[in-house]
Design a protein around this motif. Structure first.
Motif, short mmCIF file in Angstrom:
data_model
loop_
_atom_site.label_atom_id
_atom_site.label_comp_id
_atom_site.label_asym_id
_atom_site.label_seq_id
_atom_site.Cartn_x
_atom_site.Cartn_y
_atom_site.Cartn_z
N ALA A 87 0.61 -1.59 0.07
CA ALA A 87 -0.14 -0.28 0.03
C ALA A 87 0.43 1.79 -0.29
CB ALA A 87 -0.45 -0.12 1.10
N ALA A 88 1.98 1.35 0.86
CA ALA A 88 2.86 2.29 0.65
C ALA A 88 3.43 2.24 -0.57
CB ALA A 88 3.75 1.70 2.08
N ILE A 89 3.73 1.44 -1.66
CA ILE A 89 4.85 1.62 -2.38
C ILE A 89 3.38 2.25 -3.48
CG2 ILE A 89 5.24 0.23 -4.57
CD1 ILE A 89 6.08 -2.01 -2.28
N ALA A 90 2.59 1.68 -3.64
CA ALA A 90 1.47 1.86 -4.49
C ALA A 90 1.40 4.05 -4.58
CB ALA A 90 -0.20 1.42 -4.17
N LEU A 91 0.96 4.32 -2.80
CA LEU A 91 0.75 5.28 -2.72
C LEU A 91 1.63 6.75 -2.77
CD1 LEU A 91 -0.79 5.28 1.01
CD2 LEU A 91 -2.01 6.07 -1.16
N ALA A 92 2.79 6.01 -2.98
CA ALA A 92 4.29 6.53 -2.87
C ALA A 92 4.02 6.78 -4.86
CB ALA A 92 5.81 5.95 -2.92
N TYR A 93 3.92 5.68 -5.44
CA TYR A 93 3.84 5.81 -6.63
C TYR A 93 2.75 6.34 -7.57
CZ TYR A 93 2.83 4.45 -11.55
OH TYR A 93 2.37 4.06 -12.73
N HIS A 94 2.07 7.29 -6.91
CA HIS A 94 0.61 7.88 -7.43
C HIS A 94 1.38 9.18 -7.06
CE1 HIS A 94 -2.00 4.89 -8.54
NE2 HIS A 94 -2.60 4.02 -7.53
N ALA A 95 1.68 9.52 -5.55
CA ALA A 95 2.37 10.61 -5.61
C ALA A 95 3.59 11.22 -6.71
CB ALA A 95 3.06 10.77 -4.19
N LEU A 96 4.14 10.50 -6.98
CA LEU A 96 5.36 10.61 -7.87
C LEU A 96 4.86 11.13 -9.38
CD1 LEU A 96 8.19 8.62 -6.95
CD2 LEU A 96 8.15 11.14 -6.98
N ARG A 97 3.39 10.17 -9.58
CA ARG A 97 2.65 9.81 -10.95
C ARG A 97 2.20 11.25 -10.89
NH1 ARG A 97 3.17 7.55 -15.89
NH2 ARG A 97 0.62 5.92 -16.13
N SER A 98 2.00 12.15 -10.19
CA SER A 98 1.27 13.31 -10.52
C SER A 98 2.09 14.17 -10.39
CB SER A 98 0.10 13.28 -8.62
OG SER A 98 0.58 13.34 -7.63
N GLU A 99 2.79 13.97 -10.27
CA GLU A 99 4.42 15.19 -9.53
C GLU A 99 4.52 15.83 -8.69
OE1 GLU A 99 5.29 17.21 -13.64
OE2 GLU A 99 3.72 15.66 -14.81
N GLU A 100 3.16 15.55 -7.79
CA GLU A 100 3.76 16.16 -6.35
C GLU A 100 4.88 16.09 -5.85
OE1 GLU A 100 2.23 18.29 -3.04
OE2 GLU A 100 0.90 17.95 -5.00
N TYR A 101 5.76 15.37 -5.63
CA TYR A 101 7.36 15.84 -5.33
C TYR A 101 8.24 14.54 -6.13
CZ TYR A 101 4.88 15.35 -1.54
OH TYR A 101 3.94 15.23 0.08
N ASN A 102 9.19 14.97 -6.37
CA ASN A 102 10.33 14.32 -7.59
C ASN A 102 10.69 12.50 -6.88
OD1 ASN A 102 10.31 16.02 -9.53
ND2 ASN A 102 11.10 17.72 -8.07
N CYS A 103 11.29 12.87 -6.02
CA CYS A 103 11.72 11.80 -5.04
C CYS A 103 11.36 11.37 -3.94
CB CYS A 103 13.04 12.00 -5.48
SG CYS A 103 14.33 11.72 -6.57
N VAL A 104 11.00 9.99 -3.46
CA VAL A 104 10.15 9.78 -2.44
C VAL A 104 10.93 8.84 -1.67
CG1 VAL A 104 8.52 11.21 -2.99
CG2 VAL A 104 8.57 8.59 -2.66
N ALA A 105 11.26 8.05 -0.62
CA ALA A 105 11.64 7.21 0.09
C ALA A 105 9.92 6.26 0.34
CB ALA A 105 12.62 7.75 1.11
#
Length: 368
Positions: A87-105
């Motif tokens: 679930a955490a991977i999926a949320l991180a993936y969508h946050a990056l796809r939306s360009e809210e962030y550039n790099c996340v952990a």
């Protein structure tokens, strides 16, 4: 929308780590993953399913970042039981796809061995319905045993056929430097192990282990394996009302969506890490992904090796509960790259992260 890549990763050896605090272990792998990625991060997604119950800790992400001296970075805690990592991977993936962030952990950490074994099992059982299942003594193990019994009867297999799953997992885990159990076993070892919930024996159960894993994902660097898709699905039908018990409904739907989004078929999967906290779940996951036909997984095991759970799975690598999905992401990325693991023959890998007994599943497709 931008593509997302796994540009860094780190794993902590699974085991019993009484000398490390929860946030210490997480900080170690996050620091290593950031060094591997050579980048700063805009946010952190923390997956953990036991931190409140076993470790009496909330807002864990803030203390992980404090250990590293990182300030002002937003943190998000994700809890979906033992499916928290996916679930955490999926949320991180969508946050990056939306360009809210550039790099996340994405950081996963759990320490079930900080409490006694009876407390561990009670915590694990909180993934069931507290009022109508857990209260009456049901556990994930007992439900898995019922599913195994019905599967063996329906497809006319013997327990010996199911026991081969543990043999395969130990064979794979023997070459995984991060695995809890690194030794191969013989079929006789599994067959003669202690009966824990008929027909399941000790070697059908993934041992609960302390562990931590971290992955750095970016949308502005075309390095490392690409995450082609993620999909999450739920199964809200109570266990006693399910029409069939030889299928993981949440996985089946999540796999359908994820493979369609990625534009691949099961034949394209070179490696997969699936949720096999109990051997029957690994068998059903193999079928749910479409790698083998329904009812055919144990026959395929008899015929030879399968490109599944090259880490050793929950049985050999260990069951780190909500952390495990992050382990799986790093493991598949490394298997595709030939880093720490032997390079797989193919370009696509899949992870399956499941919460509860087929309550929620996340499927992630990676590729080179």
């Amino acid at each position: 929308m931008k593509d997302v890549y796994v540009v860094g990763g780190a794993l902590y050896p699974a085991g019993r780590h009484y000398d490390k605090n929860l946030d210490d272990m997480a900080a170690i792998v996050l620091d290593k993953a950031l060094t591997d990625a050579k980048t700063d991060i805009d946010a952190v997604f923390v997956a953990s399913s036991t931190t409140e119950l076993a470790n009496k800790q909330q807002i864990l992400g803030a203390y992980i970042l404090e250990s590293l001296g990182i300030d002002k970075v937003p943190v998000f805690r994700v809890e979906n039981g033992d499916g928290s990592g996916g679930a955490a991977i999926a949320l991180a993936y969508h946050a990056l796809r939306s360009e809210e962030y550039n790099c996340v952990a994405v950081v996963g950490v759990d320490k079930p061995n900080d409490v006694l074994s009876n407390q561990q099992q009670d915590i694990y059982a909180t993934t069931l319905d507290t009022y109508f299942e857990r209260y009456f003594g049901f556990t994930p193990l007992s439900l898995a045993a019922l599913m195994a019994k019905m599967y063996l009867k329906k497809y006319e297999y013997k327990y010996e056929d199911l026991a081969r799953w543990a043999v395969l997992m130990h064979a794979h885990g023997a070459s995984n430097p991060y695995a809890y159990f690194k030794r191969p076993i013989k079929l006789e070892d599994a067959l003669n192990s202690e009966l824990v919930s008929e027909p399941l024996r000790l070697y059908d159960v993934g041992p609960l282990a302390d562990g931590a894993a971290a992955a750095v994902l970016c949308n502005n660097r075309r390095e490392g394996p690409k995450i082609y898709s993620t999909a999450t699905a739920t199964n809200t039908t109570s266990f006693n009302s399910r029409g069939e018990y030889d299928v993981l409904y949440s996985l089946q739907e999540a796999a359908r969506q994820a493979l369609n989004k990625a534009g691949i078929t099961p034949r394209d999967i070179a490696t997969a890490e699936v949720h096999d906290s109990f051997s029957i779940f690994g068998v059903l996951a193999l079928e749910g992904l479409g790698i083998v036909k329904r009812g055919g997984a144990l026959a395929a095991l008899r015929e030879g090796d399968l490109p599944i759970n090259l880490s050793g799975g929950f049985k050999s690598r260990g069951n780190m509960l909500g952390t495990t999905g992050v382990y799986q992401l790093v493991e598949v990325a490394w298997q595709l790259l030939g880093k720490e693991f032997k390079r797989v023959d193919g370009n696509y890998g899949v992870i399956h992260s499941m919460g509860g007994v087929d309550r929620i599943s996340t499927v992630v497709v990676l590729g080179l």
